[in-house]
Write an enzyme that holds these catalytic residues in place. Structure first.
Site, mmCIF file in Angstrom:
data_model
loop_
_atom_site.group_PDB
_atom_site.id
_atom_site.type_symbol
_atom_site.label_atom_id
_atom_site.label_comp_id
_atom_site.label_asym_id
_atom_site.label_seq_id
_atom_site.Cartn_x
_atom_site.Cartn_y
_atom_site.Cartn_z
ATOM 1 N N ASN A 1 0.828 -1.212 0.000
ATOM 2 C CA ASN A 1 0.000 0.000 0.000
ATOM 3 C C ASN A 1 0.860 1.259 0.000
ATOM 4 O OD1 ASN A 1 -2.097 -1.810 0.193
ATOM 5 N ND2 ASN A 1 -2.394 -1.528 2.402
ATOM 6 N N VAL A 2 0.346 2.276 -0.664
ATOM 7 C CA VAL A 2 1.069 3.557 -0.727
ATOM 8 C C VAL A 2 0.457 4.571 0.243
ATOM 9 C CG1 VAL A 2 1.841 3.173 -3.112
ATOM 10 C CG2 VAL A 2 -0.339 4.373 -2.704
ATOM 11 N N GLY B 1 -5.114 -9.112 3.261
ATOM 12 C CA GLY B 1 -5.787 -8.141 2.388
ATOM 13 C C GLY B 1 -5.151 -7.957 1.038
ATOM 14 N N THR B 2 -4.675 -9.046 0.449
ATOM 15 C CA THR B 2 -4.080 -8.926 -0.885
ATOM 16 C C THR B 2 -4.579 -10.072 -1.769
ATOM 17 O OG1 THR B 2 -2.014 -8.725 -2.147
ATOM 18 C CG2 THR B 2 -1.945 -10.118 -0.166
ATOM 19 N N SER B 3 -4.799 -9.738 -3.046
ATOM 20 C CA SER B 3 -5.468 -10.690 -3.958
ATOM 21 C C SER B 3 -4.495 -11.670 -4.608
ATOM 22 C CB SER B 3 -6.194 -9.905 -5.058
ATOM 23 O OG SER B 3 -5.224 -9.199 -5.841
ATOM 24 N N ALA C 1 -10.707 -7.553 7.653
ATOM 25 C CA ALA C 1 -9.447 -7.403 8.405
ATOM 26 C C ALA C 1 -9.656 -6.774 9.777
ATOM 27 C CB ALA C 1 -8.476 -6.560 7.571
ATOM 28 N N CYS D 1 12.065 12.799 -8.825
ATOM 29 C CA CYS D 1 12.338 13.295 -10.174
ATOM 30 C C CYS D 1 12.322 12.123 -11.148
ATOM 31 C CB CYS D 1 13.709 13.983 -10.232
ATOM 32 S SG CYS D 1 14.130 14.500 -11.912
ATOM 33 N N HIS E 1 5.840 -0.755 -2.734
ATOM 34 C CA HIS E 1 5.319 -0.040 -3.913
ATOM 35 C C HIS E 1 5.398 1.465 -3.734
ATOM 36 C CE1 HIS E 1 2.878 -3.795 -5.292
ATOM 37 N NE2 HIS E 1 4.168 -3.903 -5.522
HETATM 38 N N1 APR Z 1 -10.654 -7.263 4.807
HETATM 39 C C1 APR Z 1 -9.785 -8.173 4.292
HETATM 40 N N2 APR Z 1 -9.560 -8.330 2.973
HETATM 41 C C2 APR Z 1 -10.252 -7.526 2.139
HETATM 42 C C3 APR Z 1 -11.182 -6.566 2.590
HETATM 43 C C4 APR Z 1 -11.365 -6.450 3.988
HETATM 44 N N3 APR Z 1 -12.239 -5.574 4.520
HETATM 45 N N4 APR Z 1 -11.711 -5.937 1.508
HETATM 46 C C5 APR Z 1 -11.132 -6.486 0.425
HETATM 47 N N5 APR Z 1 -10.263 -7.442 0.794
HETATM 48 C C6 APR Z 1 -9.420 -8.274 -0.064
HETATM 49 C C7 APR Z 1 -10.029 -8.630 -1.391
HETATM 50 O O1 APR Z 1 -10.758 -9.837 -1.292
HETATM 51 C C8 APR Z 1 -8.779 -8.798 -2.273
HETATM 52 O O2 APR Z 1 -8.321 -10.126 -2.238
HETATM 53 O O3 APR Z 1 -8.268 -7.502 -0.348
HETATM 54 C C9 APR Z 1 -7.741 -7.888 -1.613
HETATM 55 C C10 APR Z 1 -7.450 -6.637 -2.408
HETATM 56 O O4 APR Z 1 -6.872 -7.038 -3.631
HETATM 57 P P1 APR Z 1 -6.376 -5.939 -4.678
HETATM 58 O O5 APR Z 1 -7.433 -4.904 -4.863
HETATM 59 O O6 APR Z 1 -5.862 -6.667 -5.871
HETATM 60 O O7 APR Z 1 -5.165 -5.189 -3.941
HETATM 61 P P2 APR Z 1 -3.686 -5.704 -3.749
HETATM 62 O O8 APR Z 1 -3.634 -7.184 -3.634
HETATM 63 O O9 APR Z 1 -3.102 -4.899 -2.655
HETATM 64 O O10 APR Z 1 -2.994 -5.266 -5.134
HETATM 65 C C11 APR Z 1 -1.608 -5.450 -5.240
HETATM 66 O O11 APR Z 1 -1.612 -4.330 -7.363
HETATM 67 O O12 APR Z 1 -2.328 -2.664 -8.713
HETATM 68 C C12 APR Z 1 -1.280 -3.071 -7.946
HETATM 69 O O13 APR Z 1 0.285 -1.645 -6.921
HETATM 70 C C13 APR Z 1 -1.037 -2.102 -6.812
HETATM 71 O O14 APR Z 1 -0.231 -2.614 -4.583
HETATM 72 C C14 APR Z 1 -1.209 -2.950 -5.564
HETATM 73 C C15 APR Z 1 -1.007 -4.363 -6.083
#
Ligand code: APR
Length: 234
Positions: free
Chosen positions: A89-90, A173-175, A217, A114, A106
């Protein structure tokens, strides 16, 4: 004492009101936005990109850390073993939730750099980024210090060292759509670490994990942290 590595993604900030990238309401569902947040998109239309980025920065400023961010900070403070926090996350919600050491692989949205010489410029959320401002050193155009698709994430050597020596890896919390982060679980498994996915739903790499906890989460991370601390008698 076990060494723990935690990787977080947009899902940990979802309940703070910051959108995720994929899934319902995901930022990348708008293809125009997805095309904008790339080196080419920025080069072709820096003004529109700056408008998009400043809008996101304001959301990062207005968002509040949730119980998940605060629970991870509590774990960092109270866990007697080594704890490494890596985020994709940023936003700064881990820091605002009390975390002291965060590896932003990230980048962060309150720094600029720059586009030519890489010199960094702090850009507090309260101060809109003026896309016309140039680098003091070389006159190059400034851009957000965030990692775009196709660019090398930050801190990779350090992160890989931590993964190669951890006993527990947790992805929250990541896909599992974006590498190298989505491959971290395999590095941890390869060295015999236990692995757990804490997520609202199954990720693209959920089968790589030993255990899963499903749920929002802000509810499940505090319980998971309580369990870790109880296990070490705290
Ligand atoms: N609690 C837990 N998990 C959650 C919640 C919640 N309240 N809401 C959503 N999620 C889950 C979703 O099910 C999904 O699996 O969080 C995940 C979010 O996935 P993405 O939107 O793909 O985000 P992320 O995995 O962080 O993306 C990775 O992709 O686009 C690039 O640089 C960007 O850092 C990012 C990277």
């Amino acid at each position: 004492m076990d060494k723990i590595v935690i990787l977080t993604g947009a899902g940990i900030s979802a309940e703070s009101g910051l959108g995720t990238y994929r899934g319902p309401g995901g930022l990348w569902n708008d293809k125009r936005i997805a095309a904008l947040a790339t080196p080419e998109g920025f080069a072709n239309d820096p003004e529109t990109f700056a408008e998009f980025h400043n809008t996101r920065r304001l959301k990062h400023l207005e968002a509040q850390p949730n119980a998940a961010h605060e629970a991870i900070a509590r774990l960092e403070a109270e866990y007697p073993g080594e704890l490494i926090l890596v985020t994709q996350n940023v936003d700064r919600l881990h820091e605002r939730g009390g975390a002291q050491a965060v590896l932003h692989m990230h980048g962060v949205s309150d720094d600029m750099k720059c586009n030519v010489c890489g010199v960094k410029y702090p850009q507090p959320f309260e101060v809109p980024w003026d896309v016309a401002k140039r680098c003091d050193d070389c006159g190059g155009r400034l851009r957000p210090d965030t990692v775009w698709f196709g660019e090398m994430p930050y801190h990779m050597d350090e992160i890989q060292e931590h993964l190669a020596t951890c006993d527990l890896f947790a992805a929250i919390g990541t896909s599992g759509n974006v590498y190298p982060a989505a491959g971290f679980v395999r590095i941890a498994r390869h060295v015999g670490a236990r692995t757990i996915e804490i997520n609202l739903e199954a990720s693209e790499v959920t089968s790589d994990f030993d255990d899963v906890i499903r749920g929002p989460a802000s509810e499940v991370v505090p319980m998971w942290v309580d369990g870790i601390l109880a296990n070490v008698g705290l």
